[in-house]
Design a protein around this motif. Structure first.
Motif, mmCIF file in Angstrom:
data_model
loop_
_atom_site.group_PDB
_atom_site.id
_atom_site.type_symbol
_atom_site.label_atom_id
_atom_site.label_comp_id
_atom_site.label_asym_id
_atom_site.label_seq_id
_atom_site.Cartn_x
_atom_site.Cartn_y
_atom_site.Cartn_z
ATOM 1 N N UNK A 1 0.814 -1.152 -0.019
ATOM 2 C CA UNK A 1 0.083 0.119 0.119
ATOM 3 C C UNK A 1 0.891 1.349 -0.087
ATOM 4 N N UNK A 2 1.892 1.280 0.866
ATOM 5 C CA UNK A 2 2.705 2.597 0.925
ATOM 6 C C UNK A 2 3.420 2.804 -0.157
ATOM 7 N N UNK A 3 3.775 1.826 -1.115
ATOM 8 C CA UNK A 3 4.388 1.979 -2.170
ATOM 9 C C UNK A 3 3.806 2.509 -3.314
ATOM 10 N N UNK A 4 2.635 1.906 -3.523
ATOM 11 C CA UNK A 4 1.742 2.016 -4.716
ATOM 12 C C UNK A 4 1.150 3.394 -4.238
ATOM 13 N N UNK A 5 0.874 3.914 -3.229
ATOM 14 C CA UNK A 5 0.257 5.359 -2.872
ATOM 15 C C UNK A 5 1.557 6.229 -3.378
ATOM 16 N N UNK A 6 2.587 5.794 -3.133
ATOM 17 C CA UNK A 6 3.702 6.875 -3.770
ATOM 18 C C UNK A 6 3.758 6.845 -5.467
ATOM 19 N N UNK A 7 3.640 5.740 -6.015
ATOM 20 C CA UNK A 7 3.929 5.469 -7.246
ATOM 21 C C UNK A 7 2.817 5.574 -8.260
ATOM 22 N N UNK A 8 1.520 5.147 -7.866
ATOM 23 C CA UNK A 8 0.393 5.140 -8.676
ATOM 24 C C UNK A 8 -0.354 6.368 -8.436
ATOM 25 N N UNK A 9 -1.227 6.595 -9.711
ATOM 26 C CA UNK A 9 -2.030 7.678 -9.481
ATOM 27 C C UNK A 9 -3.487 7.471 -9.937
#
Length: 351
Positions: free
Chosen positions: A12-20
């Motif tokens: 979750x933390x990674x995709x919140x940074x990388x995904x839009x």
């Protein structure tokens, strides 16, 4: 990128940074909604929330891209939250990703969609998007989630109390979170000064069990129990049972029936299946008689029609909250009539 409820917490933390763009789907709507809330909480600056429906985007697919590229009225950041049914947002998402201008984060909670849906296929191979698939949880997993929520709220909670909350919430983590928050307020608990939770405290905040509140209504409606229908609807009104909470409990049971139907196949043994599921603690033993009756009613096309009716009812309640009790009562009567009609057909075939 793709994830399920098993690995969502770890990514979750990674995709919140990388995904839009986040497409959260599957039969567990509460799990998908929880995932959306988690993503928003992890955004650096979520800003203003813009809400849309899938029906709006189906009528005007360009609007999603326009809103995503727009700035907040007050000059700050924003994020877009869409509640859709199935592939309602497909054309809007396709239009959005075809435009190279980076917009604000877009979260889509898609009831009735899966990771095989057309919208999911648009996004699953993209590094700037997440497709999250959420399956209905079992009692054990929701009980564990309740204990995790309790720990975060400063509550020392045993498994028996957590299981009662999970069952009272109809395995819906949104309702369970609400009960945990009420307990924390009642006990004046904080993580720095945790408080123990007892059954007496649970009784004090009015947390009834599912059997006390939602269970009889759900079983009356889905079981087509004509003789109990009027009294159960009166009880719903007299006790001011929360319409959305009841509908969520009904949706949970239907999702459970759909999952059991998939295991059952065309000519499976209902009793043997429920016995095996109860031994594996995926079915509560007290629910076996009601589930057995409902599995004989809701099969094939009739189950599909029920799912469609529940989706329409859910959307109607969300858009007409002032009349939610009346709308729900009318919807429940219609569903009960479907069940009663099925029961009559089976009875006539056995005569």
């Amino acid at each position: 990128m793709k994830a399920t409820q098993k690995d969502f917490a770890s990514v979750a933390a990674r995709v919140a940074r990388e995904a839009r763009l986040f497409f959260l789907c599957g039969p567990d709507e509460s799990g998908a909604s929880d995932a959306a809330a988690k993503i928003v909480s992890l955004l650096d600056d979520p800003g203003e929330r813009i809400e849309m429906s899938g029906a709006e985007l189906r009528r005007d697919p360009v609007r999603l891209g326009d809103e995503a590229r727009s700035t907040s009225l007050f000059g700050g950041t924003r994020h877009i939250y869409v509640r859709a049914q199935g592939d309602e947002a497909h054309d809007a998402v396709k239009t959005l990703i075809e435009n190279e201008v980076e917009g604000c984060p877009v979260l889509i909670v898609a009831t009735g969609a899966t990771d095989k849906s057309r919208t999911a296929k648009l996004l699953s191979g993209r590094g700037d998007a997440l497709v999250g698939m959420f399956y209905p949880p079992d009692l054990a997993s929701v009980t564990a989630t309740v204990r995790t929520l309790a720990n975060g709220a400063g509550l020392k909670m045993g498994s028996e109390v957590a299981q009662r909350i999970a069952r009272a919430a109809g395995l819906d983590t949104r309702l369970a979170r609400s009960e945990v928050e009420k307990l924390a307020l009642y006990l004046d608990a904080v993580p720095e000064a945790p408080q123990a939770v007892t059954m007496e405290a649970l009784d004090a905040i009015g947390a009834s069990t599912e059997d006390d509140a939602f269970g009889p209504l759900v079983d009356t409606i889905l079981g087509g129990k004509r003789e109990l229908l009027a009294s159960e609807l009166k009880r719903m009104h007299d006790l001011q049972i929360n319409p959305v909470g009841l509908l969520l409990a009904l949706e949970r049971r239907v999702a459970q029936l759909a999952a059991l139907n998939a295991q059952l196949g065309t000519n499976g043994d209902v009793g043997a299946l429920l016995e095996a599921e109860a031994k594996a603690r995926r079915v509560f033993w007290k629910d076996k008689p009601a589930l057995a009756q409902q599995l004989r009613v809701w099969r094939g096309p009739r189950l599909d029609r029920l799912v469609s009716r529940l989706v329409a009812l859910h959307q109607s309640l969300l858009s007409n909250s002032q009349d939610s009790e009346l709308l729900l009562a009318d919807g429940l009567v219609r569903i009960a009539r479907m069940a009663i009609g099925s029961t009559k057909q089976r009875a006539s075939r056995t005569v």
